[in-house]
Write a protein that holds these residues in place. Structure first.
Motif, PDB file in Angstrom:
ATOM      1  N   GLN A   1       0.827  -1.196   0.000  1.00  0.00           N
ATOM      2  CA  GLN A   1       0.000   0.000   0.000  1.00  0.00           C
ATOM      3  C   GLN A   1       0.864   1.250   0.000  1.00  0.00           C
ATOM      4  OE1 GLN A   1      -2.878   0.495  -0.776  1.00  0.00           O
ATOM      5  NE2 GLN A   1      -4.472  -0.259   0.592  1.00  0.00           N
ATOM      6  N   VAL A   2       0.347   2.289  -0.632  1.00  0.00           N
ATOM      7  CA  VAL A   2       1.018   3.592  -0.665  1.00  0.00           C
ATOM      8  C   VAL A   2       0.040   4.645  -0.177  1.00  0.00           C
ATOM      9  CG1 VAL A   2       2.006   5.353  -2.167  1.00  0.00           C
ATOM     10  CG2 VAL A   2       2.571   2.952  -2.538  1.00  0.00           C
ATOM     11  N   GLN A   3       0.522   5.562   0.627  1.00  0.00           N
ATOM     12  CA  GLN A   3      -0.310   6.656   1.126  1.00  0.00           C
ATOM     13  C   GLN A   3       0.384   7.985   0.933  1.00  0.00           C
ATOM     14  OE1 GLN A   3      -1.252   5.714   5.284  1.00  0.00           O
ATOM     15  NE2 GLN A   3      -3.402   5.693   4.714  1.00  0.00           N
ATOM     16  N   LEU A   4      -0.422   9.001   0.625  1.00  0.00           N
ATOM     17  CA  LEU A   4       0.048  10.388   0.615  1.00  0.00           C
ATOM     18  C   LEU A   4      -0.739  11.123   1.685  1.00  0.00           C
ATOM     19  CD1 LEU A   4       0.173  11.301  -3.203  1.00  0.00           C
ATOM     20  CD2 LEU A   4       2.002  10.394  -1.771  1.00  0.00           C
ATOM     21  N   VAL A   5      -0.026  11.804   2.583  1.00  0.00           N
ATOM     22  CA  VAL A   5      -0.691  12.524   3.661  1.00  0.00           C
ATOM     23  C   VAL A   5      -0.251  13.977   3.631  1.00  0.00           C
ATOM     24  CG1 VAL A   5      -1.035  12.714   6.138  1.00  0.00           C
ATOM     25  CG2 VAL A   5      -0.821  10.457   5.081  1.00  0.00           C
ATOM     26  N   GLU A   6      -1.233  14.875   3.462  1.00  0.00           N
ATOM     27  CA  GLU A   6      -0.955  16.311   3.443  1.00  0.00           C
ATOM     28  C   GLU A   6      -1.117  16.893   4.841  1.00  0.00           C
ATOM     29  OE1 GLU A   6      -3.428  16.044  -0.612  1.00  0.00           O
ATOM     30  OE2 GLU A   6      -3.863  15.479   1.460  1.00  0.00           O
TER      31      GLU A   6
ATOM     32  N   ALA B   1       4.843  10.840   1.477  1.00  0.00           N
ATOM     33  CA  ALA B   1       4.485   9.557   0.871  1.00  0.00           C
ATOM     34  C   ALA B   1       5.078   8.424   1.698  1.00  0.00           C
ATOM     35  CB  ALA B   1       5.004   9.488  -0.558  1.00  0.00           C
ATOM     36  N   SER B   2       4.314   7.364   1.890  1.00  0.00           N
ATOM     37  CA  SER B   2       4.795   6.218   2.657  1.00  0.00           C
ATOM     38  C   SER B   2       4.242   4.932   2.071  1.00  0.00           C
ATOM     39  CB  SER B   2       4.373   6.350   4.122  1.00  0.00           C
ATOM     40  OG  SER B   2       2.969   6.345   4.240  1.00  0.00           O
ATOM     41  N   GLY B   3       4.897   3.834   2.418  1.00  0.00           N
ATOM     42  CA  GLY B   3       4.434   2.534   1.950  1.00  0.00           C
ATOM     43  C   GLY B   3       5.465   1.864   1.075  1.00  0.00           C
ATOM     44  N   SER B   4       4.988   1.021   0.196  1.00  0.00           N
ATOM     45  CA  SER B   4       5.838   0.191  -0.646  1.00  0.00           C
ATOM     46  C   SER B   4       6.317   0.984  -1.870  1.00  0.00           C
ATOM     47  CB  SER B   4       5.071  -1.055  -1.089  1.00  0.00           C
ATOM     48  OG  SER B   4       5.874  -1.870  -1.917  1.00  0.00           O
ATOM     49  N   ILE B   5       7.236   1.915  -1.637  1.00  0.00           N
ATOM     50  CA  ILE B   5       7.679   2.850  -2.667  1.00  0.00           C
ATOM     51  C   ILE B   5       9.067   2.472  -3.156  1.00  0.00           C
ATOM     52  CG2 ILE B   5       8.266   5.242  -3.170  1.00  0.00           C
ATOM     53  CD1 ILE B   5       6.226   6.012  -0.945  1.00  0.00           C
TER      54      ILE B   5
ATOM     55  N   ARG C   1       6.384   4.444  -8.382  1.00  0.00           N
ATOM     56  CA  ARG C   1       6.689   3.075  -8.802  1.00  0.00           C
ATOM     57  C   ARG C   1       6.802   2.227  -7.546  1.00  0.00           C
ATOM     58  NH1 ARG C   1      11.980   1.002 -12.275  1.00  0.00           N
ATOM     59  NH2 ARG C   1      11.391  -1.210 -12.341  1.00  0.00           N
ATOM     60  N   ARG C   2       6.033   1.162  -7.504  1.00  0.00           N
ATOM     61  CA  ARG C   2       5.989   0.316  -6.329  1.00  0.00           C
ATOM     62  C   ARG C   2       7.009  -0.815  -6.408  1.00  0.00           C
ATOM     63  NH1 ARG C   2      -0.230  -0.954  -5.061  1.00  0.00           N
ATOM     64  NH2 ARG C   2       0.828  -2.240  -3.523  1.00  0.00           N
TER      65      ARG C   2
END
Length: 120
Positions: A1-6, A24-28, A100-101
């Motif tokens: 999962q990937v998340q963007l948090v403002e 940005a966090s997660g499988s990046i 890109r994951r």
């Protein structure tokens, strides 16, 4: 999962400043272009500013000279420094990133949005 948090939105008086962040966090595996968009009530979402992985930037004419986009690739974080804010900058601001994951594939992701209100 990937998340963007403002974060960083709020209420500010005309002429004031705010700094938005997008983490940005997660499988990046890598992040390509990133950008800030905004949507005011009754209007379409519009591009405010964008930045490539190499640091090239472009801005909407309405914010040139007042807003500055930047990113910290080591922290997977993008920023928007907003100065000389005007009432017409009032909108929900969204961050976007092409990521890109590790598991493969490149996808566009959006944050949840942060409200910016410019009013006296």
């Amino acid at each position: 999962q990937v998340q963007l948090v403002e974060s960083g939105g709020g209420l500010v008086q005309p002429g004031g400043s705010l700094r938005l962040s997008c983490a940005a966090s997660g499988s990046i595996f890598s992040i390509n272009a990133m950008g800030w968009y905004r949507q005011a009530p009754g209007k379409e979402r519009e591009l405010v500013a964008a930045i490539t992985s190499g640091g090239s930037t472009n801005y909407a004419d309405s914010v040139k000279g007042r807003f500055t986009i930047s990113r910290d690739n080591a922290k997977n974080t993008m920023y928007l420094q907003m100065n000389s804010l005007k009432p017409e900058d009032t909108a929900v601001y969204y961050c976007n990133a092409r990521i890109r994951r590790w598991s493969g594939g490149t996808y566009d992701y959006w944050g949840q949005g942060t409200q910016v209100t410019v009013s006296s």
